[in-house]
Write a protein that holds these residues in place. Structure first.
Motif, mmCIF file in Angstrom:
data_model
loop_
_atom_site.group_PDB
_atom_site.id
_atom_site.type_symbol
_atom_site.label_atom_id
_atom_site.label_comp_id
_atom_site.label_asym_id
_atom_site.label_seq_id
_atom_site.Cartn_x
_atom_site.Cartn_y
_atom_site.Cartn_z
ATOM 1 N N GLY A 30 46.016 38.903 39.907
ATOM 2 C CA GLY A 30 45.533 37.930 38.933
ATOM 3 C C GLY A 30 45.541 36.543 39.522
ATOM 4 N N GLY A 31 44.733 35.657 38.942
ATOM 5 C CA GLY A 31 44.686 34.284 39.426
ATOM 6 C C GLY A 31 44.127 34.146 40.820
ATOM 7 N N GLY A 32 43.361 35.139 41.246
ATOM 8 C CA GLY A 32 42.763 35.068 42.571
ATOM 9 C C GLY A 32 43.659 35.579 43.683
ATOM 10 N N THR A 33 44.759 36.257 43.334
ATOM 11 C CA THR A 33 45.648 36.815 44.354
ATOM 12 C C THR A 33 45.976 38.274 44.026
ATOM 13 O OG1 THR A 33 47.694 36.136 43.243
ATOM 14 C CG2 THR A 33 46.697 34.569 44.797
ATOM 15 N N LEU A 34 46.341 39.018 45.077
ATOM 16 C CA LEU A 34 46.797 40.399 44.967
ATOM 17 C C LEU A 34 48.204 40.469 45.536
ATOM 18 C CD1 LEU A 34 43.654 42.112 46.569
ATOM 19 C CD2 LEU A 34 44.072 41.819 44.124
ATOM 20 N N THR A 35 49.104 41.185 44.870
ATOM 21 C CA THR A 35 50.467 41.358 45.359
ATOM 22 C C THR A 35 50.746 42.841 45.516
ATOM 23 O OG1 THR A 35 51.180 39.346 44.213
ATOM 24 C CG2 THR A 35 52.902 40.869 44.957
ATOM 25 N N ASP A 36 51.234 43.236 46.708
ATOM 26 C CA ASP A 36 51.448 44.665 46.940
ATOM 27 C C ASP A 36 52.848 45.088 46.511
ATOM 28 O OD1 ASP A 36 53.237 44.030 48.991
ATOM 29 O OD2 ASP A 36 51.985 44.788 50.608
ATOM 30 N N VAL A 37 53.104 46.385 46.644
ATOM 31 C CA VAL A 37 54.374 46.938 46.177
ATOM 32 C C VAL A 37 55.559 46.449 47.007
ATOM 33 C CG1 VAL A 37 53.324 48.999 45.166
ATOM 34 C CG2 VAL A 37 54.032 49.023 47.583
ATOM 35 N N ASP A 38 55.286 45.865 48.179
ATOM 36 C CA ASP A 38 56.342 45.292 49.009
ATOM 37 C C ASP A 38 56.557 43.811 48.730
ATOM 38 O OD1 ASP A 38 56.641 47.776 50.454
ATOM 39 O OD2 ASP A 38 54.771 47.270 51.481
ATOM 40 N N GLY A 39 55.779 43.262 47.780
ATOM 41 C CA GLY A 39 55.930 41.857 47.423
ATOM 42 C C GLY A 39 55.085 40.901 48.235
ATOM 43 N N ARG A 40 54.224 41.415 49.106
ATOM 44 C CA ARG A 40 53.373 40.532 49.909
ATOM 45 C C ARG A 40 52.120 40.155 49.122
ATOM 46 N NH1 ARG A 40 50.805 41.458 55.970
ATOM 47 N NH2 ARG A 40 50.095 39.308 56.202
ATOM 48 N N GLU A 41 51.712 38.888 49.256
ATOM 49 C CA GLU A 41 50.583 38.370 48.482
ATOM 50 C C GLU A 41 49.389 38.063 49.379
ATOM 51 O OE1 GLU A 41 50.934 35.325 45.068
ATOM 52 O OE2 GLU A 41 50.184 34.135 46.761
ATOM 53 N N TRP A 42 48.192 38.352 48.862
ATOM 54 C CA TRP A 42 46.939 37.989 49.531
ATOM 55 C C TRP A 42 46.078 37.165 48.592
ATOM 56 C CZ3 TRP A 42 49.373 42.505 50.617
ATOM 57 C CH2 TRP A 42 49.491 42.870 51.968
ATOM 58 N N ILE A 43 45.444 36.162 49.143
ATOM 59 C CA ILE A 43 44.363 35.473 48.428
ATOM 60 C C ILE A 43 43.145 36.381 48.476
ATOM 61 C CG2 ILE A 43 42.857 33.447 48.429
ATOM 62 C CD1 ILE A 43 45.215 31.912 49.717
ATOM 63 N N ASP A 44 42.505 36.547 47.344
ATOM 64 C CA ASP A 44 41.460 37.558 47.204
ATOM 65 C C ASP A 44 40.065 36.945 47.301
ATOM 66 O OD1 ASP A 44 39.917 39.747 46.602
ATOM 67 O OD2 ASP A 44 40.518 39.868 44.501
ATOM 68 N N PHE A 45 39.409 37.139 48.451
ATOM 69 C CA PHE A 45 38.017 36.716 48.622
ATOM 70 C C PHE A 45 37.071 37.917 48.520
ATOM 71 C CE2 PHE A 45 37.980 32.389 51.080
ATOM 72 C CZ PHE A 45 38.720 31.814 50.065
ATOM 73 N N GLY A 46 37.521 38.967 47.803
ATOM 74 C CA GLY A 46 36.694 40.167 47.691
ATOM 75 C C GLY A 46 36.346 40.581 46.277
ATOM 76 N N SER A 47 37.249 40.311 45.320
ATOM 77 C CA SER A 47 37.036 40.653 43.904
ATOM 78 C C SER A 47 36.677 42.120 43.702
ATOM 79 C CB SER A 47 35.941 39.771 43.287
ATOM 80 O OG SER A 47 36.321 38.423 43.246
ATOM 81 N N GLY A 48 37.245 43.004 44.513
ATOM 82 C CA GLY A 48 36.913 44.415 44.373
ATOM 83 C C GLY A 48 35.433 44.677 44.572
ATOM 84 N N ILE A 49 34.832 43.954 45.515
ATOM 85 C CA ILE A 49 33.391 43.935 45.804
ATOM 86 C C ILE A 49 32.629 43.406 44.585
ATOM 87 C CG2 ILE A 49 31.432 45.087 46.882
ATOM 88 C CD1 ILE A 49 33.233 47.249 47.869
ATOM 89 N N ALA A 50 32.918 42.166 44.223
ATOM 90 C CA ALA A 50 32.190 41.416 43.188
ATOM 91 C C ALA A 50 32.384 41.981 41.791
ATOM 92 C CB ALA A 50 30.703 41.330 43.522
ATOM 93 N N VAL A 51 33.487 42.678 41.555
ATOM 94 C CA VAL A 51 33.720 43.305 40.250
ATOM 95 C C VAL A 51 34.587 42.436 39.336
ATOM 96 C CG1 VAL A 51 34.854 45.260 39.113
ATOM 97 C CG2 VAL A 51 33.346 45.652 41.071
ATOM 98 N N THR A 52 35.709 41.936 39.856
ATOM 99 C CA THR A 52 36.671 41.243 39.004
ATOM 100 C C THR A 52 36.369 39.745 38.938
ATOM 101 O OG1 THR A 52 38.212 41.107 40.879
ATOM 102 C CG2 THR A 52 38.466 42.959 39.344
ATOM 103 N N SER A 53 35.156 39.435 38.565
ATOM 104 C CA SER A 53 34.731 38.032 38.495
ATOM 105 C C SER A 53 35.547 37.239 37.487
ATOM 106 C CB SER A 53 33.248 37.954 38.138
ATOM 107 O OG SER A 53 32.454 38.558 39.134
ATOM 108 N N VAL A 54 35.959 37.870 36.386
ATOM 109 C CA VAL A 54 36.752 37.182 35.370
ATOM 110 C C VAL A 54 38.243 37.292 35.652
ATOM 111 C CG1 VAL A 54 35.001 37.494 33.585
ATOM 112 C CG2 VAL A 54 36.799 39.210 33.839
ATOM 113 N N GLY A 55 38.604 37.888 36.788
ATOM 114 C CA GLY A 55 39.994 38.100 37.151
ATOM 115 C C GLY A 55 40.386 39.553 36.999
ATOM 116 N N ASN A 56 41.509 39.913 37.599
ATOM 117 C CA ASN A 56 41.958 41.312 37.603
ATOM 118 C C ASN A 56 42.625 41.737 36.301
ATOM 119 O OD1 ASN A 56 42.281 40.106 40.509
ATOM 120 N ND2 ASN A 56 41.845 42.286 40.769
#
Length: 429
Positions: A30-56
């Motif tokens: 959410g908020g343009g980031t993804l957090t994995d089960v290990d607690g690592r965060e990524w800034i999301d420049f993919g949106s699930g291939i243009a799907v989550t335009s309104v957020g996850n």
């Protein structure tokens, strides 16, 4: 359970034919980031291939889905209809280009929408030929593989494919020898008339901005010329807006940037905040010409997906996400242009709104098809971004394009942090 544990389970349970870009497993987003089960965060420049335009996990979508699940999860609209399916069709009829009377039908995926658009075009025109373009991507089903241009990984060893599909040259400004949009359209039309015959063409199917093919933006005038040719020759003009639709390019639909009004529009991806929903929308005389029962499917327009779609559209309106996409472009393009001035491997920056790409080339090269593609650089930059906490995707017929599809709700500071990571990755490549 860690990502490593989950990856081991995946290898033992999931077909190798289903690939994943990452080996990290998402816990929340959410908020343009993804957090994995290990607690690592990524800034999301993919949106699930243009799907989550309104957020996850957009609040309106979450609320609407929860409420719908509590009422009922499925009845099949073809058996016992419900209001939300009708409401989604009303929204599609109102939002897609053109003020003419329209009708819609709902499906599950982009490929399914494209297949049904082709069915409709062939039925209504009484013709069989479908014209598509170099670098196109329209799906992975048998018919849509025939419509898709790229072999690996989409088509390799999966044939034979559906017939009566004809491919003509696309307007690709970087690789088009300086052709204008009108000149590129004349080249495509000449190929259609010579190789297919105008009287045989049921439809011309095109992405207003190509997606998997490399975010190729045709030169101005190309799309209007094709649309005009279709109108003059009794063929339907189908806009595949599956990746470009729903505010992604800075307007509700990319066709509107050149005031093109398609006969049929296919939609999916960004329509429902991550739930599977797709549609075909078109002129009433076309859509209502199909015999009752000719369109449909067990899950098409599932009530949970429809609830999510309505909530997503409401969110897009409330937050003016078309303007947000233009704001993302206004931040990204100058930053990328500055990088292009430093690194000659950046051959072109292109796109609209929050659908932006960088094509990587071998510096100093040129030829009849433009500069030599540099897929190695694209892959190296993508890997460096992933390692540094930025999720980016690659695409393109040559595998040499970095594409950026941030959620339209991404905060500017998050966007700029992502661009800083990208700049470091490009510098190190």
């Amino acid at each position: 359970m860690s990502s490593a544990d989950l990856q081991a389970r995946r290898v033992a349970a999931v077909s190798r034919g289903v690939s994943s870009l990452m080996t990290s497993y998402v816990d929340h987003a959410g908020g343009g980031t993804l957090t994995d089960v290990d607690g690592r965060e990524w800034i999301d420049f993919g949106s699930g291939i243009a799907v989550t335009s309104v957020g996850n996990a957009a609040p309106r979508v979450v609320e609407a889905v929860r409420a719908q699940v509590e009422r009922f999860t499925h009845t099949c609209f073809m058996i016992t209809p419900y209001e939300s399916y009708v409401a989604v069709c009303e929204q599609l009829n109102a939002l897609t280009p053109g003020d003419h009377d329209k009708r819609s039908a709902l499906f599950n995926s982009g490929a399914e929408a494209v297949e049904n658009a082709v069915k409709i075009a062939r039925s209504v025109t009484g013709r069989s030929a479908i014209v598509v373009f170099d670098h196109a991507y329209h799906g992975r089903t048998n018919l849509t593989m025939a419509l898709t241009a790229k072999s690996m990984p989409y088509k390799h060893r999966f044939g034979p494919f559906a017939g009566e599909v004809y491919r003509v040259p696309m307007s690709y400004p970087l690789r088009d020898g300086g052709r204008t949009g009108a000149e590129a359209a004349a080249r495509a039309i000449d190929a259609i008339e010579k190789q297919v015959g105008a009287a045989n063409v049921a439809a011309v199917l095109i992405e207003p901005i190509q997606g998997e093919g490399g975010f190729v933006v045709p030169a101005p005038g190309f799309l209007p010329a094709l649309s005009a040719w279709c109108k003059a020759n009794g063929a339907l003009y189908i806009a595949d807006e599956i990746q470009t639709g729903f505010c992604r390019t800075g307007d509700w639909f990319a066709s509107s940037h050149e005031d093109v009004v398609p006969d049929l529009v296919t939609t999916a991806k960004g329509i429902a905040g991550g739930l599977p929903l797709a549609g075909v929308t078109g002129r009433t005389d076309i859509m209502d010409a199909i015999h009752p029962g000719g369109l449909g499917g067990t899950y098409g327009g599932n009530p949970i997906a429809c609830a999510a779609g309505l909530a997503s559209i409401e969110t897009m309106r409330e937050l003016d996400l078309a303007a947000a996409a233009r704001g993302i472009e206004a931040t990204m393009v100058p930053a990328l242009t500055e990088l292009a001035g430093k690194y000659p491997a950046i051959g072109e920056i292109r796109g609209r709104g929050a659908m932006i790409a960088v094509e990587l080339v071998e510096p100093g090269t040129s030829g009849p098809d433009g500069p030599t593609p540099n897929p190695a650089a694209a892959q190296a930059i993508a890997r460096a971004c992933h390692e540094a906490g930025l999720l980016v995707l690659t695409c393109g017929t040559y595998g040499n394009v970095l594409r950026f599809l941030p959620p339209l709700v991404m905060a500017e500071d998050t966007l700029r942090r992502g661009l800083d990571i990208l700049a470091e990755a490009i510098a190190a490549a």
